[in-house]
Design a protein around this motif. Structure first.
Motif, short mmCIF file in Angstrom:
data_model
loop_
_atom_site.label_atom_id
_atom_site.label_comp_id
_atom_site.label_asym_id
_atom_site.label_seq_id
_atom_site.Cartn_x
_atom_site.Cartn_y
_atom_site.Cartn_z
N THR A 1 37.73 38.06 41.17
CA THR A 1 37.34 36.87 41.93
C THR A 1 36.12 36.23 41.30
O THR A 1 35.20 36.92 40.87
CB THR A 1 37.02 37.25 43.39
OG1 THR A 1 38.18 37.81 43.99
CG2 THR A 1 36.58 36.04 44.20
N GLU B 1 36.15 29.33 45.61
CA GLU B 1 36.47 30.68 45.16
C GLU B 1 37.85 30.71 44.55
O GLU B 1 38.78 30.08 45.05
CB GLU B 1 36.40 31.62 46.37
CG GLU B 1 36.55 33.07 46.04
CD GLU B 1 36.29 33.94 47.25
OE1 GLU B 1 35.11 34.17 47.57
OE2 GLU B 1 37.27 34.36 47.88
N PHE B 2 37.99 31.46 43.45
CA PHE B 2 39.29 31.68 42.84
C PHE B 2 39.50 33.19 42.72
O PHE B 2 38.65 33.90 42.18
CB PHE B 2 39.38 31.04 41.45
CG PHE B 2 40.68 31.33 40.76
CD1 PHE B 2 41.84 30.70 41.17
CD2 PHE B 2 40.74 32.24 39.73
CE1 PHE B 2 43.05 30.97 40.54
CE2 PHE B 2 41.93 32.51 39.09
CZ PHE B 2 43.09 31.87 39.50
N THR B 3 40.62 33.68 43.25
CA THR B 3 40.98 35.09 43.18
C THR B 3 42.31 35.22 42.46
O THR B 3 43.26 34.50 42.77
CB THR B 3 41.09 35.70 44.59
OG1 THR B 3 39.84 35.58 45.25
CG2 THR B 3 41.48 37.18 44.53
N TYR B 4 42.37 36.14 41.51
CA TYR B 4 43.62 36.42 40.79
C TYR B 4 44.01 37.87 41.03
O TYR B 4 43.25 38.79 40.70
CB TYR B 4 43.45 36.16 39.30
CG TYR B 4 44.75 36.20 38.55
CD1 TYR B 4 45.65 35.15 38.66
CD2 TYR B 4 45.09 37.28 37.76
CE1 TYR B 4 46.86 35.18 37.99
CE2 TYR B 4 46.29 37.32 37.08
CZ TYR B 4 47.17 36.26 37.21
OH TYR B 4 48.38 36.30 36.55
N GLN B 5 45.17 38.07 41.65
CA GLN B 5 45.68 39.41 41.92
C GLN B 5 46.47 39.89 40.72
O GLN B 5 47.35 39.19 40.23
CB GLN B 5 46.56 39.42 43.16
CG GLN B 5 47.09 40.80 43.48
CD GLN B 5 47.86 40.85 44.77
OE1 GLN B 5 47.45 40.25 45.75
NE2 GLN B 5 48.96 41.56 44.77
N TYR C 1 49.42 36.50 41.01
CA TYR C 1 49.23 35.13 41.47
C TYR C 1 47.75 34.84 41.64
O TYR C 1 46.92 35.73 41.73
CB TYR C 1 49.98 34.87 42.78
CG TYR C 1 49.43 35.63 43.97
CD1 TYR C 1 48.47 35.06 44.79
CD2 TYR C 1 49.88 36.90 44.26
CE1 TYR C 1 47.96 35.76 45.87
CE2 TYR C 1 49.39 37.60 45.34
CZ TYR C 1 48.43 37.02 46.14
OH TYR C 1 47.93 37.72 47.21
N GLY C 2 47.42 33.56 41.70
CA GLY C 2 46.04 33.13 41.92
C GLY C 2 45.93 32.41 43.25
O GLY C 2 46.90 31.85 43.77
N ARG C 3 44.72 32.46 43.82
CA ARG C 3 44.48 31.81 45.11
C ARG C 3 43.15 31.07 45.03
O ARG C 3 42.16 31.63 44.55
CB ARG C 3 44.44 32.88 46.20
CG ARG C 3 44.17 32.36 47.58
CD ARG C 3 44.24 33.47 48.61
NE ARG C 3 43.28 34.51 48.31
CZ ARG C 3 43.53 35.80 48.41
NH1 ARG C 3 44.71 36.23 48.79
NH2 ARG C 3 42.59 36.69 48.14
N VAL C 4 43.12 29.84 45.52
CA VAL C 4 41.91 29.01 45.51
C VAL C 4 41.49 28.74 46.94
O VAL C 4 42.32 28.40 47.79
CB VAL C 4 42.15 27.68 44.78
CG1 VAL C 4 40.93 26.78 44.86
CG2 VAL C 4 42.54 27.92 43.34
N ASN C 5 40.19 28.90 47.22
CA ASN C 5 39.62 28.59 48.53
C ASN C 5 38.42 27.68 48.33
O ASN C 5 37.63 27.90 47.42
CB ASN C 5 39.14 29.86 49.25
CG ASN C 5 40.27 30.81 49.54
OD1 ASN C 5 41.24 30.44 50.16
ND2 ASN C 5 40.13 32.03 49.07
#
Length: 81
Positions: A44, A60-64, A70-74
């Motif tokens: 993250t 915030e950017f999180t990459y699992q 996948y990536g997730r942006v908040n």
């Protein structure tokens, strides 16, 4: 009994120390368990800007990295009154 191991590594960067309005945080999260469904690895990057004393603008950017990658942006605003 199920065993689990968890490792977290965090790094913070503040340009002017405690007087900085901008800050960056990097996080590495790793969980290894006997139950494979609970295994988890992610990285993250979090950036924030202090707008006022009790108001922050954050992104915030999180990459699992496990199972389905996948990536997730908040993005958002955090306030406390």
């Amino acid at each position: 009994m199920m065993s689990r191991r968890r490792e977290i590594c965090r790094a913070d960067i503040l340009a002017k120390g405690d007087m900085s309005n901008w800050y960056l945080t990097g996080l590495f999260n790793w969980v290894d368990s006997d139950a494979n469904a609970l295994d988890y690895t992610a990285v993250t990057l979090h950036a924030g800007y202090l707008l006022r004393r009790n108001v922050r603008l954050v992104s915030e950017f999180t990459y699992q990295l496990t199972r389905t990658e996948y990536g997730r942006v908040n993005v958002g605003i955090i306030s406390a009154f």
